[in-house]
Design a protein around this motif. Sequence first.
Motif, PDB file in Angstrom:
ATOM      1  N   PRO A 184      37.980  23.121  44.031  1.00  0.00           N
ATOM      2  CA  PRO A 184      38.736  21.889  43.767  1.00  0.00           C
ATOM      3  C   PRO A 184      39.059  21.106  45.049  1.00  0.00           C
ATOM      4  N   GLN A 185      39.432  21.809  46.115  1.00  0.00           N
ATOM      5  CA  GLN A 185      39.768  21.134  47.368  1.00  0.00           C
ATOM      6  C   GLN A 185      38.531  20.482  47.992  1.00  0.00           C
ATOM      7  N   ARG A 186      37.430  21.208  48.032  1.00  0.00           N
ATOM      8  CA  ARG A 186      36.195  20.673  48.606  1.00  0.00           C
ATOM      9  C   ARG A 186      35.699  19.479  47.806  1.00  0.00           C
ATOM     10  N   MET A 187      35.778  19.584  46.483  1.00  0.00           N
ATOM     11  CA  MET A 187      35.362  18.474  45.622  1.00  0.00           C
ATOM     12  C   MET A 187      36.227  17.244  45.893  1.00  0.00           C
ATOM     13  N   ALA A 188      37.531  17.447  46.002  1.00  0.00           N
ATOM     14  CA  ALA A 188      38.437  16.322  46.230  1.00  0.00           C
ATOM     15  C   ALA A 188      38.156  15.640  47.566  1.00  0.00           C
ATOM     16  N   VAL A 189      37.948  16.432  48.612  1.00  0.00           N
ATOM     17  CA  VAL A 189      37.679  15.857  49.938  1.00  0.00           C
ATOM     18  C   VAL A 189      36.349  15.106  49.924  1.00  0.00           C
ATOM     19  N   MET A 190      35.318  15.703  49.330  1.00  0.00           N
ATOM     20  CA  MET A 190      34.020  15.027  49.292  1.00  0.00           C
ATOM     21  C   MET A 190      34.076  13.774  48.424  1.00  0.00           C
ATOM     22  N   GLU A 191      34.765  13.838  47.288  1.00  0.00           N
ATOM     23  CA  GLU A 191      34.926  12.651  46.444  1.00  0.00           C
ATOM     24  C   GLU A 191      35.591  11.530  47.227  1.00  0.00           C
ATOM     25  N   TYR A 192      36.600  11.889  48.028  1.00  0.00           N
ATOM     26  CA  TYR A 192      37.280  10.871  48.829  1.00  0.00           C
ATOM     27  C   TYR A 192      36.336  10.269  49.875  1.00  0.00           C
ATOM     28  N   LEU A 193      35.582  11.123  50.557  1.00  0.00           N
ATOM     29  CA  LEU A 193      34.640  10.626  51.564  1.00  0.00           C
ATOM     30  C   LEU A 193      33.594   9.698  50.949  1.00  0.00           C
ATOM     31  N   ILE A 194      33.077  10.075  49.793  1.00  0.00           N
ATOM     32  CA  ILE A 194      32.056   9.262  49.131  1.00  0.00           C
ATOM     33  C   ILE A 194      32.648   7.930  48.664  1.00  0.00           C
ATOM     34  N   ALA A 195      33.829   7.972  48.084  1.00  0.00           N
ATOM     35  CA  ALA A 195      34.455   6.771  47.528  1.00  0.00           C
ATOM     36  C   ALA A 195      35.070   5.861  48.592  1.00  0.00           C
ATOM     37  N   ASN A 196      35.318   6.391  49.786  1.00  0.00           N
ATOM     38  CA  ASN A 196      35.990   5.635  50.851  1.00  0.00           C
ATOM     39  C   ASN A 196      35.188   5.725  52.143  1.00  0.00           C
ATOM     40  N   PRO A 197      34.089   4.992  52.222  1.00  0.00           N
ATOM     41  CA  PRO A 197      33.238   5.083  53.417  1.00  0.00           C
ATOM     42  C   PRO A 197      33.809   4.304  54.609  1.00  0.00           C
ATOM     43  N   VAL A 198      35.069   4.574  54.917  1.00  0.00           N
ATOM     44  CA  VAL A 198      35.763   3.863  55.999  1.00  0.00           C
ATOM     45  C   VAL A 198      35.964   4.751  57.222  1.00  0.00           C
ATOM     46  N   HIS A 199      35.287   5.905  57.236  1.00  0.00           N
ATOM     47  CA  HIS A 199      35.372   6.843  58.348  1.00  0.00           C
ATOM     48  C   HIS A 199      36.797   7.345  58.545  1.00  0.00           C
ATOM     49  N   PRO A 200      37.369   7.989  57.520  1.00  0.00           N
ATOM     50  CA  PRO A 200      38.762   8.421  57.597  1.00  0.00           C
ATOM     51  C   PRO A 200      38.987   9.598  58.542  1.00  0.00           C
ATOM     52  N   THR A 201      40.238   9.779  58.900  1.00  0.00           N
ATOM     53  CA  THR A 201      40.681  10.916  59.707  1.00  0.00           C
ATOM     54  C   THR A 201      41.170  12.018  58.763  1.00  0.00           C
ATOM     55  N   VAL A 202      41.408  13.203  59.316  1.00  0.00           N
ATOM     56  CA  VAL A 202      41.993  14.301  58.533  1.00  0.00           C
ATOM     57  C   VAL A 202      43.314  13.841  57.929  1.00  0.00           C
ATOM     58  N   GLU A 203      44.123  13.166  58.728  1.00  0.00           N
ATOM     59  CA  GLU A 203      45.435  12.722  58.269  1.00  0.00           C
ATOM     60  C   GLU A 203      45.330  11.748  57.105  1.00  0.00           C
ATOM     61  N   ALA A 204      44.385  10.808  57.186  1.00  0.00           N
ATOM     62  CA  ALA A 204      44.212   9.825  56.107  1.00  0.00           C
ATOM     63  C   ALA A 204      43.742  10.494  54.822  1.00  0.00           C
ATOM     64  N   ILE A 205      42.823  11.438  54.944  1.00  0.00           N
ATOM     65  CA  ILE A 205      42.324  12.146  53.762  1.00  0.00           C
ATOM     66  C   ILE A 205      43.453  12.957  53.140  1.00  0.00           C
ATOM     67  N   HIS A 206      44.200  13.672  53.972  1.00  0.00           N
ATOM     68  CA  HIS A 206      45.320  14.478  53.471  1.00  0.00           C
ATOM     69  C   HIS A 206      46.342  13.593  52.761  1.00  0.00           C
ATOM     70  N   ALA A 207      46.716  12.493  53.373  1.00  0.00           N
ATOM     71  CA  ALA A 207      47.709  11.593  52.786  1.00  0.00           C
ATOM     72  C   ALA A 207      47.231  11.035  51.440  1.00  0.00           C
ATOM     73  N   ALA A 208      45.943  10.757  51.341  1.00  0.00           N
ATOM     74  CA  ALA A 208      45.401  10.215  50.102  1.00  0.00           C
ATOM     75  C   ALA A 208      45.342  11.239  48.975  1.00  0.00           C
ATOM     76  N   LEU A 209      45.168  12.503  49.313  1.00  0.00           N
ATOM     77  CA  LEU A 209      44.961  13.531  48.304  1.00  0.00           C
ATOM     78  C   LEU A 209      46.197  14.364  47.968  1.00  0.00           C
ATOM     79  N   VAL A 210      47.156  14.450  48.867  1.00  0.00           N
ATOM     80  CA  VAL A 210      48.287  15.362  48.668  1.00  0.00           C
ATOM     81  C   VAL A 210      49.124  14.987  47.441  1.00  0.00           C
ATOM     82  N   GLY A 211      49.125  13.730  47.033  1.00  0.00           N
ATOM     83  CA  GLY A 211      49.874  13.316  45.846  1.00  0.00           C
ATOM     84  C   GLY A 211      49.358  13.972  44.578  1.00  0.00           C
ATOM     85  N   ARG A 212      48.048  14.145  44.472  1.00  0.00           N
ATOM     86  CA  ARG A 212      47.494  14.791  43.275  1.00  0.00           C
ATOM     87  C   ARG A 212      47.225  16.277  43.486  1.00  0.00           C
ATOM     88  N   MET A 213      47.276  16.739  44.751  1.00  0.00           N
ATOM     89  CA  MET A 213      47.099  18.162  45.070  1.00  0.00           C
ATOM     90  C   MET A 213      48.224  18.558  46.025  1.00  0.00           C
TER      91      MET A 213
END
Length: 140
Positions: A18-47
């Motif tokens: 589930p975690q790997r899927m969520a991170v990859m889904e975020y990377l695919i959907a947000n091709p803005v070259h995010p940081t670890v912090e940005a990815i975490h902030a975007a996903l922690v609300g649902r995980m």
Amino acid sequence: MQKDAYTYLTEHGIKPSPQRMAVMEYLIANPVHPTVEAIHAALVGRMPTLSKTTVYNTLKLFVESGAAQVLTINEKMTNFDADVEPHAHFLCAECGEIYDIAENEEMVKQATALPENFQLDATSVYLRGVCPKCLQKKNK
């Protein structure tokens, strides 16, 4: 990049969780070259149990497996990109946004003078300057 996260991960030999899927889904959907912090902030609300360490380790696995690339274009932060096809990156000195720039073999050959008997396996082309949006703001 139109593949779904599950297919993309399995094609790179990564067991989907589930975690790997969520991170990859975020990377695919947000091709803005995010940081670890940005990815975490975007996903922690649902995980809510997702830690920054898990995001970091997941991205490290993606990079090691060839499913993502790490960008060190900005010395202040590390960014990630799920697009692993050859392309260059442009960092705007004004707004800090990172843009994908098409790259071709001829461009790389012209930019480097590789000595004889060297084999080129990969390149990372980083360009810096001012993006069109920021130039337009400056010229107003």
